[in-house]
Write a protein that holds these residues in place. Structure first.
Motif, PDB file in Angstrom:
ATOM      1  N   VAL A   7     -21.169  11.287   3.873  1.00 52.57           N
ATOM      2  CA  VAL A   7     -20.537  12.241   2.959  1.00 52.57           C
ATOM      3  C   VAL A   7     -20.029  11.599   1.683  1.00 52.57           C
ATOM      4  CG1 VAL A   7     -19.836  13.718   4.856  1.00 52.57           C
ATOM      5  CG2 VAL A   7     -18.258  11.980   4.022  1.00 52.57           C
ATOM      6  N   VAL A   8     -20.097  10.259   1.600  1.00 52.92           N
ATOM      7  CA  VAL A   8     -19.477   9.586   0.458  1.00 52.92           C
ATOM      8  C   VAL A   8     -20.105  10.000  -0.857  1.00 52.92           C
ATOM      9  CG1 VAL A   8     -19.135   7.330  -0.618  1.00 52.92           C
ATOM     10  CG2 VAL A   8     -18.677   7.629   1.804  1.00 52.92           C
ATOM     11  N   GLY A   9     -21.408  10.242  -0.880  1.00 51.97           N
ATOM     12  CA  GLY A   9     -22.078  10.600  -2.121  1.00 51.97           C
ATOM     13  C   GLY A   9     -21.998  12.065  -2.482  1.00 51.97           C
ATOM     14  N   GLU A  10     -21.437  12.898  -1.608  1.00 54.19           N
ATOM     15  CA  GLU A  10     -21.356  14.335  -1.874  1.00 54.19           C
ATOM     16  C   GLU A  10     -20.297  14.626  -2.940  1.00 54.19           C
ATOM     17  OE1 GLU A  10     -23.295  16.619  -0.614  1.00 54.19           O
ATOM     18  OE2 GLU A  10     -24.397  15.195   0.647  1.00 54.19           O
ATOM     19  N   GLN A  11     -20.621  15.586  -3.840  1.00 51.89           N
ATOM     20  CA  GLN A  11     -19.726  15.881  -4.955  1.00 51.89           C
ATOM     21  C   GLN A  11     -18.390  16.444  -4.483  1.00 51.89           C
ATOM     22  OE1 GLN A  11     -20.311  15.104  -8.227  1.00 51.89           O
ATOM     23  NE2 GLN A  11     -18.160  15.653  -8.453  1.00 51.89           N
ATOM     24  N   LEU A  65      -5.887  20.147  -3.042  1.00 53.58           N
ATOM     25  CA  LEU A  65      -7.167  20.388  -2.366  1.00 53.58           C
ATOM     26  C   LEU A  65      -7.839  21.636  -2.923  1.00 53.58           C
ATOM     27  CD1 LEU A  65      -6.341  19.571   1.378  1.00 53.58           C
ATOM     28  CD2 LEU A  65      -7.697  18.213  -0.225  1.00 53.58           C
ATOM     29  N   ALA A  66      -7.047  22.673  -3.204  1.00 56.50           N
ATOM     30  CA  ALA A  66      -7.609  23.890  -3.783  1.00 56.50           C
ATOM     31  C   ALA A  66      -8.210  23.591  -5.146  1.00 56.50           C
ATOM     32  CB  ALA A  66      -6.530  24.966  -3.888  1.00 56.50           C
ATOM     33  N   GLY A  67      -7.523  22.778  -5.929  1.00 55.73           N
ATOM     34  CA  GLY A  67      -8.063  22.399  -7.233  1.00 55.73           C
ATOM     35  C   GLY A  67      -9.364  21.632  -7.096  1.00 55.73           C
ATOM     36  N   SER A 121     -15.415  21.796  -7.492  1.00 53.79           N
ATOM     37  CA  SER A 121     -16.737  21.612  -6.875  1.00 53.79           C
ATOM     38  C   SER A 121     -17.617  22.836  -7.072  1.00 53.79           C
ATOM     39  CB  SER A 121     -16.587  21.320  -5.378  1.00 53.79           C
ATOM     40  OG  SER A 121     -15.837  20.141  -5.159  1.00 53.79           O
ATOM     41  N   LEU A 122     -16.997  24.013  -7.152  1.00 51.70           N
ATOM     42  CA  LEU A 122     -17.752  25.258  -7.283  1.00 51.70           C
ATOM     43  C   LEU A 122     -18.154  25.555  -8.731  1.00 51.70           C
ATOM     44  CD1 LEU A 122     -15.669  27.494  -4.846  1.00 51.70           C
ATOM     45  CD2 LEU A 122     -17.873  26.394  -4.393  1.00 51.70           C
ATOM     46  N   LEU A 123     -17.476  24.913  -9.672  1.00 54.69           N
ATOM     47  CA  LEU A 123     -17.760  25.172 -11.084  1.00 54.69           C
ATOM     48  C   LEU A 123     -18.995  24.431 -11.560  1.00 54.69           C
ATOM     49  CD1 LEU A 123     -14.114  25.072 -12.524  1.00 54.69           C
ATOM     50  CD2 LEU A 123     -15.502  27.078 -11.926  1.00 54.69           C
TER      51      LEU A 123
END
Length: 385
Positions: free
Chosen positions: A100-104, A376-378, A383-385
């Motif tokens: 998971v380290v490379g996941e955005q 965490l919400a931020g 990540s979704l933007l």
């Protein structure tokens, strides 16, 4: 009582990102400001003791809080609760690699939690500054602590700083030095037993062979006994111990993982213990390595608590405590300046986020879980933007 201590430290261990200085900030916010399990002078003394003892500073302070609350069982509950989340995550890293380290989304979470650490440490440093730097000389001591630590960025900086501050305070005691509050004294018998156990285990560790789980325990016990300055400093020593069994790349992966997960960085021992173990015994070896590297610091904390409390009753010792408290403020500020801020705040937008969050945390004093949820919400929104 003991279970409540475990639960409280376990929840804190799940969210305590940012390294030892950040952990001390989390502890102060929760146990001094919110729960009021300890008062500010006592808390500052434990920080000072942790700076002159080998071992993981934040874990030692957490252990002291637990002991103060409910004796040895309370201390062990605090240690296990705070350390367990990190141990589980480090075992997961050892078993499943760094998928998971490379996941955005993972990168965004780590960045957000680093920003949170900046806010928490800054809030702790400011609060302690107001409590302990009430005169010009104590303010100068705090400033000297900042400059000394930044100019001497090595493992023994905290040890030298506390020693020098203590000598200055003992020699320059004046009317500005208030009397210390009478705290419950830890058992001197218990402290002496802990010291004997520490010495015996160290001698035994020198006699054990280098192979097998006994050799693993011996090597990590020696590492925990000889390292001042926390997780960053322990890396080269334990790297040398396990150099024949794991590659440099694996050691650095474990080091990176220890920085990425919450809790104490000494749990790099968990990762390395799992990596060098036979496949069928990885959990046992990981737990042995973890217990061995933490044990010396916890034993010595029992010794330091008992003798420090007795020394604090003397007039010159009271002066030393005042200067040491001011020096510890300087140490926290210096840690904030480097390495926390440079490794956490890299854009102008992050500066704005940190500034706004600091105003919120310092001005409104929200519970730590609300701060974690907000960051965490931020991160997930980014990540979704």
């Amino acid at each position: 009582m003991v279970f409540n201590i475990f639960k409280t430290f376990f929840l804190l261990g799940c969210t305590s990102f940012g390294g030892p200085a950040a952990h001390l900030g989390y502890f102060r916010k929760l146990f001094v400001e919110q729960l009021k399990w300890v008062d500010e002078p006592q808390y500052a003394q434990w920080i000072a003791i942790s700076q002159v003892m080998p071992g993981p500073g934040s874990s030692q302070v957490g252990f002291a809080i637990g002991c103060h609350r409910a004796g040895i069982m309370g201390g062990l509950a605090a240690f296990v609760g705070f350390t367990l989340p990190s141990v589980m995550l480090m075992c997961a890293f050892a078993w499943f690699g760094t998928l998971v380290v490379g996941e955005q989304w993972f990168t965004n979470i780590i960045s957000a939690l680093k920003l949170m650490a900046v806010v928490i440490v800054a809030d702790a440093a400011l609060g302690m500054y107001r409590s302990f730097c009430s005169s010009r000389t104590l303010k100068l001591m705090a400033l000297a602590g900042v400059l000394f630590t930044l100019a001497w960025p090595f493992g023994f900086a905290g040890l030298w700083l506390v020693a020098i501050a203590g000598l200055l305070g003992a020699g320059m005691r004046s009317k500005e030095t208030p009397s210390m509050k009478d705290h419950r004294r830890p058992s001197l018998v218990r402290a002496n037993v802990a010291l004997v156990i520490f010495v015996v285990l160290f001698v035994v560790s020198l006699m054990l062979p280098d192979q097998g789980v006994a050799g693993l325990a011996a090597q990590f016990y020696q590492s925990g006994s000889l390292v001042f300055g926390g997780g960053h400093v322990v890396l080269p020593l334990i790297s040398e111990f396990v150099s024949n069994d794991v590659s440099t790349s694996q050691v650095l992966t474990g080091y990176a993982a220890a920085q990425a997960v919450p809790g104490p960085m000494f749990t790099i021992a968990t990762y390395l213990g799992a990596m060098v173990a036979p496949a069928e015994h990885s959990i046992i070896w990981a737990l042995v390595a973890t217990g061995a590297i933490f044990a010396p610091g916890l034993l010595l904390m029992l010794v330091g608590q008992a003798y420090w409390q007795r020394l604090a009753g003397y007039a010159r010792a009271q002066g030393a405590v005042q200067y040491i408290n001011a020096a510890v403020v300087g140490l926290l500020v210096a840690t904030l300046v480097f390495p926390i801020i440079p490794t956490s705040v890299t854009t102008y937008w992050q500066i704005v986020v940190v500034g706004a969050a600091f105003v919120w945390v310092h001005g409104f004093k929200p519970p730590i879980w609300q701060v974690v949820v907000a960051f965490l919400a931020g991160a997930m929104t980014a990540s979704l933007l």
